[in-house]
Write a protein that holds these residues in place. Structure first.
Motif, PDB file in Angstrom:
ATOM      1  N   ASN A 183       0.841  -1.249   0.078  1.00  0.00           N
ATOM      2  CA  ASN A 183      -0.158   0.138  -0.088  1.00  0.00           C
ATOM      3  C   ASN A 183       0.728   1.286   0.004  1.00  0.00           C
ATOM      4  OD1 ASN A 183      -2.497  -1.381   0.245  1.00  0.00           O
ATOM      5  ND2 ASN A 183      -1.891  -1.820   2.144  1.00  0.00           N
ATOM      6  N   VAL A 184       0.339   2.458  -0.765  1.00  0.00           N
ATOM      7  CA  VAL A 184       1.245   3.510  -0.746  1.00  0.00           C
ATOM      8  C   VAL A 184       0.467   4.711  -0.388  1.00  0.00           C
ATOM      9  CG1 VAL A 184       2.173   5.163  -2.205  1.00  0.00           C
ATOM     10  CG2 VAL A 184       2.355   2.759  -2.699  1.00  0.00           C
ATOM     11  N   LYS A 185       0.928   5.447   0.421  1.00  0.00           N
ATOM     12  CA  LYS A 185       0.312   6.654   1.165  1.00  0.00           C
ATOM     13  C   LYS A 185       1.196   7.741   0.754  1.00  0.00           C
ATOM     14  CE  LYS A 185      -1.182   8.647   5.370  1.00  0.00           C
ATOM     15  NZ  LYS A 185      -1.260   8.827   6.851  1.00  0.00           N
ATOM     16  N   ALA A 186       0.722   8.854   0.198  1.00  0.00           N
ATOM     17  CA  ALA A 186       1.540   9.951  -0.474  1.00  0.00           C
ATOM     18  C   ALA A 186       1.102  11.152   0.081  1.00  0.00           C
ATOM     19  CB  ALA A 186       1.694   9.830  -2.011  1.00  0.00           C
ATOM     20  N   ARG A 187       2.013  12.009   0.533  1.00  0.00           N
ATOM     21  CA  ARG A 187       1.795  13.429   0.793  1.00  0.00           C
ATOM     22  C   ARG A 187       2.750  14.610  -0.197  1.00  0.00           C
ATOM     23  NH1 ARG A 187      -0.390  14.360   6.065  1.00  0.00           N
ATOM     24  NH2 ARG A 187      -0.360  16.580   5.339  1.00  0.00           N
ATOM     25  N   GLY A 188       2.150  15.478  -0.480  1.00  0.00           N
ATOM     26  CA  GLY A 188       2.978  16.385  -1.270  1.00  0.00           C
ATOM     27  C   GLY A 188       2.780  16.367  -2.695  1.00  0.00           C
ATOM     28  N   ALA A 189       3.508  17.304  -3.473  1.00  0.00           N
ATOM     29  CA  ALA A 189       3.505  17.241  -4.944  1.00  0.00           C
ATOM     30  C   ALA A 189       4.724  17.719  -5.341  1.00  0.00           C
ATOM     31  CB  ALA A 189       2.407  18.447  -5.176  1.00  0.00           C
ATOM     32  N   ASP A 190       4.750  17.868  -6.954  1.00  0.00           N
ATOM     33  CA  ASP A 190       6.123  18.298  -7.480  1.00  0.00           C
ATOM     34  C   ASP A 190       6.465  19.726  -7.306  1.00  0.00           C
ATOM     35  OD1 ASP A 190       6.315  16.264  -8.825  1.00  0.00           O
ATOM     36  OD2 ASP A 190       5.012  16.763 -10.351  1.00  0.00           O
ATOM     37  N   LEU A 191       5.260  20.664  -7.084  1.00  0.00           N
ATOM     38  CA  LEU A 191       5.769  22.010  -6.985  1.00  0.00           C
ATOM     39  C   LEU A 191       5.417  22.544  -5.396  1.00  0.00           C
ATOM     40  CD1 LEU A 191       4.579  23.396 -10.174  1.00  0.00           C
ATOM     41  CD2 LEU A 191       7.050  23.070  -9.724  1.00  0.00           C
ATOM     42  N   PHE A 192       4.653  21.899  -4.702  1.00  0.00           N
ATOM     43  CA  PHE A 192       4.337  22.327  -3.350  1.00  0.00           C
ATOM     44  C   PHE A 192       4.639  21.402  -2.317  1.00  0.00           C
ATOM     45  CE2 PHE A 192       1.283  23.873  -6.511  1.00  0.00           C
ATOM     46  CZ  PHE A 192       1.473  25.326  -6.391  1.00  0.00           C
ATOM     47  N   ARG A 193       5.203  21.910  -1.202  1.00  0.00           N
ATOM     48  CA  ARG A 193       5.529  21.027  -0.073  1.00  0.00           C
ATOM     49  C   ARG A 193       4.355  20.742   0.654  1.00  0.00           C
ATOM     50  NH1 ARG A 193       8.287  26.100   0.266  1.00  0.00           N
ATOM     51  NH2 ARG A 193      10.470  25.683  -0.717  1.00  0.00           N
ATOM     52  N   PRO A 194       4.486  19.484   1.307  1.00  0.00           N
ATOM     53  CA  PRO A 194       3.350  19.054   2.006  1.00  0.00           C
ATOM     54  C   PRO A 194       3.064  19.971   3.058  1.00  0.00           C
ATOM     55  CG  PRO A 194       5.138  17.517   2.267  1.00  0.00           C
ATOM     56  CD  PRO A 194       5.673  18.478   1.085  1.00  0.00           C
ATOM     57  N   SER A 195       1.887  19.870   3.757  1.00  0.00           N
ATOM     58  CA  SER A 195       1.607  20.716   4.646  1.00  0.00           C
ATOM     59  C   SER A 195       1.667  19.953   5.964  1.00  0.00           C
ATOM     60  CB  SER A 195       0.357  21.644   4.572  1.00  0.00           C
ATOM     61  OG  SER A 195      -0.306  21.933   5.664  1.00  0.00           O
ATOM     62  N   ILE A 196       2.640  19.512   6.462  1.00  0.00           N
ATOM     63  CA  ILE A 196       2.811  18.947   7.828  1.00  0.00           C
ATOM     64  C   ILE A 196       3.413  19.661   9.027  1.00  0.00           C
ATOM     65  CG2 ILE A 196       3.736  16.614   8.490  1.00  0.00           C
ATOM     66  CD1 ILE A 196       3.898  15.751   5.798  1.00  0.00           C
ATOM     67  N   LYS A 197       2.745  19.605   9.911  1.00  0.00           N
ATOM     68  CA  LYS A 197       3.031  20.588  11.282  1.00  0.00           C
ATOM     69  C   LYS A 197       4.592  20.130  11.670  1.00  0.00           C
ATOM     70  CE  LYS A 197       0.599  23.436  14.365  1.00  0.00           C
ATOM     71  NZ  LYS A 197      -0.489  23.265  15.381  1.00  0.00           N
ATOM     72  N   ASP A 198       4.319  18.853  12.013  1.00  0.00           N
ATOM     73  CA  ASP A 198       5.711  18.385  12.573  1.00  0.00           C
ATOM     74  C   ASP A 198       6.249  17.378  11.861  1.00  0.00           C
ATOM     75  OD1 ASP A 198       7.720  17.475  14.241  1.00  0.00           O
ATOM     76  OD2 ASP A 198       6.625  16.146  15.762  1.00  0.00           O
ATOM     77  N   LEU A 199       7.059  17.929  10.652  1.00  0.00           N
ATOM     78  CA  LEU A 199       7.484  16.762   9.615  1.00  0.00           C
ATOM     79  C   LEU A 199       8.410  15.851  10.211  1.00  0.00           C
ATOM     80  CD1 LEU A 199       7.343  16.237   6.648  1.00  0.00           C
ATOM     81  CD2 LEU A 199       9.436  17.936   6.447  1.00  0.00           C
TER      82      LEU A 199
END
Lengths: 201, 307
Positions: free
Chosen positions: B203-219
């Motif tokens: 299973n794959v869970k993905a966050r983020g994109a090619d031009l925008f950083r993922p919005s994760i509070k405590d990365l």
């Protein structure tokens, strides 16, 4: 009037073209002027590397911050240091490097604006070999339009074959021109090649 | 005496609880490896050693059979030595290769031998059938470091790049000499996740994109927590991670894929960031802001465990 405009546009074009290229004999002259220093850096690096592998990168134009790569058996540690702080010497000590030797090498690099030095693997057929790669900054290689370039010098262990244009060839396949990071290598002498590159590594 | 012993015990318990509460987070991949693993390196080696009659393939004329088998054995023994080559755009393919080399080395070895013998083979949900220019080129790539002597790796990378296409490959779809360094081999984030889904059973869970950083509070905390669940791949800005010039780039884009192998918060507030790329594990100490600035994509792959 027309003639004057034509002449001034030719002069303007010529000056733009001149500003886009680096001096033709830059490397040869630079090497001749600094041969002893460059060979000393290469020799010191090779000696220290044989004791404990590493590479050095000056991250900024001020030459006060470095990125030092400690190469251990199965892992690399890349740490960033300000040379004016004691953390660098402490880390060298902790990783069992020759502190005095490495610091002297770093000072030699600073003096000549050598940005990057590392040992690089290359292959002749199936045979693994090593070379020392060194990149140097110089004002003569900067220009406003094209930005900064670096003179990458490559020190081979053995003399390399080259063609009539002074381009190094692959020993195992003489039809191929030897490259470093996608750049063709030209000859300084039998064992040393250079390329003018947009990146220092 | 009794009172003193019970006091010491209480202090010990308090200290232990305090240690649990205040200890800095650390993340190291703890996977259900034994249950998820389909085969072992020993099985793969036994299979590769049993092959005595591998003939020169007509499909891969520049890949000698003995060297192919030697490369495959090396992959099995040292999966972390798998190397994408200098100046190539193969980092995405190299990062995801950690999955078959760890979870199903025998399946990967069989796939590669079948690909060599027949010029095509099945893996996951795909039948990979590389085009002729790619097959002719495998074994000829040079000046890429140890990839020069790794024709099996060249076969695998070129086959994947030839089969999977994303929007970055639109203007350069057909392989020509030197394309391993160009957009032909590039991988955008969606293509990377598609490859993970289609090639491997997980299973794959993905966050983020090619031009925008993922919005994760405590990365860092998020990454550490997900390393407990599966393999974490990061899509990041390589120009910042490995500086190659003094020029400050105005445009910030991700260009590199790595496998996260460990992450730990240090007492000085920095993050100890350990990852795998270019055939080795690397540790860097980075500030949390810098880490957030360079990471554009996080893909977590968890193996499907067969009951």
């Amino acid at each position: 009037m027309k003639n004057r405009t034509f002449i001034s546009s030719v002069i303007a074009l010529a000056s733009i073209l001149c500003s886009c290229s680096y001096p033709r004999n830059f490397t040869r002259n630079f090497y001749a002027r600094n041969e002893q220093k460059l060979l000393a850096i290469k020799a010191d690096f090779s000696r220290l590397y044989a004791q404990h592998p590493f590479s050095v990168l000056f991250e900024e134009k001020t030459f006060t911050n470095i990125s030092f790569e400690f190469n251990e058996d199965s892992i690399k540690y890349i740490y960033h240091f300000n040379l004016n702080e004691p953390a660098f010497a402490d880390s060298l000590q902790a990783h069992h490097y020759d502190v005095r030797g490495v610091k002297a090498l770093v000072e030699e690099m600073q003096a000549i604006q050598c940005t990057w030095i590392a040992n690089v693997d290359y292959y002749e057929g199936l045979r693994a070999r090593k070379l020392v790669q060194m990149s140097v900054r110089n004002k003569a290689l900067n220009n406003t339009l094209k930005g900064e370039s670096y003179c990458t010098l490559v020190f081979f262990e053995t003399p390399q074959p080259f063609n009539s244009k002074g381009i190094f060839l692959d020993r195992s396949d003489r039809k191929r021109r030897r490259q470093i990071n996608g750049n063709v290598l030209k000859r300084v002498n039998g064992k040393i090649g250079y390329a003018i590159t947009k990146q220092y590594r | 005496m009794m009172i003193a012993t019970s006091k010491i015990k209480t202090v010990k318990i308090i200290l232990f609880i305090a240690f649990l509460v205040f200890q800095p987070f650390t993340g190291r991949a703890v996977l259900p490896a034994d249950t998820a693993r389909k085969s072992t390196p020993e099985q793969a080696l036994r299979y590769l050693n049993s092959i005595k009659d591998l003939q020169q393939s007509k499909w891969w004329p520049n890949v000698p059979p003995a060297l192919l088998l030697h490369n495959l054995k090396t992959f099995t023994i040292e999966p972390f030595a798998f190397y994408e080559g200098k100046t190539t755009n193969f980092c995405a393919y190299s990062a995801l290769t950690y999955i078959p080399l760890t979870y199903d080395p025998l399946g990967f070895a069989r796939f590669m031998v079948e690909l060599y013998r027949n010029g095509q083979a099945n893996i996951g949900k795909n039948q990979l059938k590389p085009s002729k220019p790619v097959r002719m080129e495998a074994g000829l790539l040079r000046y890429k470091g140890s990839l020069d002597i790794n024709p099996a790796g060249q076969m695998w990378f070129l086959t994947l790049a030839d089969h999977f296409k994303g929007y970055l490959n639109v203007f350069n779809r057909r392989f020509q000499k030197g394309d391993e360094n160009t957009f032909w081999a590039s991988t955008n984030f969606a293509k990377f996740n598609r490859m993970l889904r289609r090639l491997f059973n997980g299973n794959v869970k993905a966050r983020g994109a090619d031009l925008f950083r993922p919005s994760i509070k405590d990365l860092p905390g998020y990454l550490a927590a997900h390393m407990q669940k599966g393999l974490v791949f990061l899509y990041l800005n390589n120009k910042k991670l490995y500086r190659k010039s003094h020029k400050q780039s105005m445009i910030s884009t991700p260009t590199h894929y790595v496998l996260l192998t460990n992450i730990r918060k240090r007492t000085d507030g920095n993050i100890e960031f350990e990852y795998w790329d270019y055939g080795a594990r690397t540790v860097q100490q980075l500030s949390p802001e810098f880490l957030k600035n360079i990471i554009y994509g996080v893909s977590v792959w968890t193996p499907r465990i067969s009951k």
